[in-house]
Design a protein around this motif. Sequence first.
Motif, PDB file in Angstrom:
ATOM      1  N   ASP A   1      42.512   1.730   7.728  1.00 29.08           N
ATOM      2  CA  ASP A   1      41.678   0.583   8.108  1.00 29.08           C
ATOM      3  C   ASP A   1      40.203   0.959   8.064  1.00 29.08           C
ATOM      4  OD1 ASP A   1      43.873  -1.134   8.677  1.00 29.08           O
ATOM      5  OD2 ASP A   1      44.121  -0.145  10.624  1.00 29.08           O
ATOM      6  N   VAL A   2      39.911   2.186   8.485  1.00 29.50           N
ATOM      7  CA  VAL A   2      38.526   2.640   8.580  1.00 29.50           C
ATOM      8  C   VAL A   2      38.439   4.083   8.102  1.00 29.50           C
ATOM      9  CG1 VAL A   2      36.598   3.092  10.156  1.00 29.50           C
ATOM     10  CG2 VAL A   2      38.124   1.178  10.603  1.00 29.50           C
ATOM     11  N   VAL A   3      37.382   4.394   7.343  1.00 29.47           N
ATOM     12  CA  VAL A   3      37.069   5.768   6.966  1.00 29.47           C
ATOM     13  C   VAL A   3      35.694   6.090   7.545  1.00 29.47           C
ATOM     14  CG1 VAL A   3      36.632   7.381   5.075  1.00 29.47           C
ATOM     15  CG2 VAL A   3      38.415   5.632   4.834  1.00 29.47           C
ATOM     16  N   ILE A   4      35.618   7.174   8.296  1.00 29.80           N
ATOM     17  CA  ILE A   4      34.365   7.599   8.909  1.00 29.80           C
ATOM     18  C   ILE A   4      33.959   8.915   8.270  1.00 29.80           C
ATOM     19  CG2 ILE A   4      33.253   8.361  11.044  1.00 29.80           C
ATOM     20  CD1 ILE A   4      35.176   6.513  12.553  1.00 29.80           C
ATOM     21  N   LEU A   5      32.725   8.958   7.798  1.00 28.49           N
ATOM     22  CA  LEU A   5      32.176  10.173   7.211  1.00 28.49           C
ATOM     23  C   LEU A   5      31.363  10.903   8.262  1.00 28.49           C
ATOM     24  CD1 LEU A   5      30.978   8.769   3.780  1.00 28.49           C
ATOM     25  CD2 LEU A   5      33.169   9.831   4.343  1.00 28.49           C
TER      26      LEU A   5
ATOM     27  N   ALA B   1      33.303   7.071  17.599  1.00 31.04           N
ATOM     28  CA  ALA B   1      33.704   5.871  16.848  1.00 31.04           C
ATOM     29  C   ALA B   1      35.180   5.939  16.478  1.00 31.04           C
ATOM     30  CB  ALA B   1      32.843   5.724  15.596  1.00 31.04           C
ATOM     31  N   ALA B   2      35.640   7.088  15.990  1.00 29.13           N
ATOM     32  CA  ALA B   2      37.051   7.244  15.616  1.00 29.13           C
ATOM     33  C   ALA B   2      37.957   7.058  16.826  1.00 29.13           C
ATOM     34  CB  ALA B   2      37.266   8.620  14.985  1.00 29.13           C
ATOM     35  N   SER B   3      37.533   7.566  17.979  1.00 24.11           N
ATOM     36  CA  SER B   3      38.340   7.420  19.195  1.00 24.11           C
ATOM     37  C   SER B   3      38.473   5.965  19.615  1.00 24.11           C
ATOM     38  CB  SER B   3      37.718   8.230  20.341  1.00 24.11           C
ATOM     39  OG  SER B   3      37.717   9.596  20.042  1.00 24.11           O
TER      40      SER B   3
ATOM     41  N   ALA C   1      41.876   1.122  19.535  1.00 20.21           N
ATOM     42  CA  ALA C   1      41.986  -0.319  19.255  1.00 20.21           C
ATOM     43  C   ALA C   1      43.145  -0.613  18.298  1.00 20.21           C
ATOM     44  CB  ALA C   1      40.678  -0.839  18.666  1.00 20.21           C
ATOM     45  N   GLY C   2      43.859   0.433  17.884  1.00 21.07           N
ATOM     46  CA  GLY C   2      45.034   0.238  17.047  1.00 21.07           C
ATOM     47  C   GLY C   2      44.786   0.339  15.549  1.00 21.07           C
TER      48      GLY C   2
END
Length: 141
Positions: free
Chosen positions: A6-10, A19-21, A26-27
Amino acid sequence: MKSRYDVVILGAGHNGLVAASYLGRAGLSVLLLEKNDYIGGATTSQKVFPDYDARLSRYSYLVSLFPEKIIRDLGLRLDLRRRATGSFTPYIKSGRDHGLLISNVDEELSRRSMVDLTGSEAEFEQMKKFYALSRIFAEHT
C-alpha cells in the motif's frame, strides 16, 4: 517479500520509522527501504574519524523533540534521558582556545560561558528567549 504494498517509504530515519509504524497500525502494508546498514537516521551516532575511537551524535538532540503523543500512540517503552552538556562550541579569542559550553543542568555555567564569549549578559538572555520559542513551537507541532 510481497510484490505490492500500500505504501513504500524511502528512508528508515526517525520520520520514516514513525510513519511506517502509524501506517502499519492503520492496517496498511508498508515497505520501508533504507540505503544504509543501520536505521534511525539522524538519531544515531557514528564513528566519523577512523583513527579516533569516538562516536559522535548525528543530531540526536532530535530525539529530545520526540513528542509524547507519538510515544503513547505507538506504545513505545522509551526512556529519554537528558545529557548534562547541551552543546560545546570551540572558538579562539585573543589567540587562545576557549569553548562556549551550554549546560542542560547548570544555567549559571551556561551564562558565564556566554558572557566569556560575548562580554554581555544580554546575549545569554536572548538565547534563553530563542530556546523558549523553539520549545513552544516543538510542543505545538
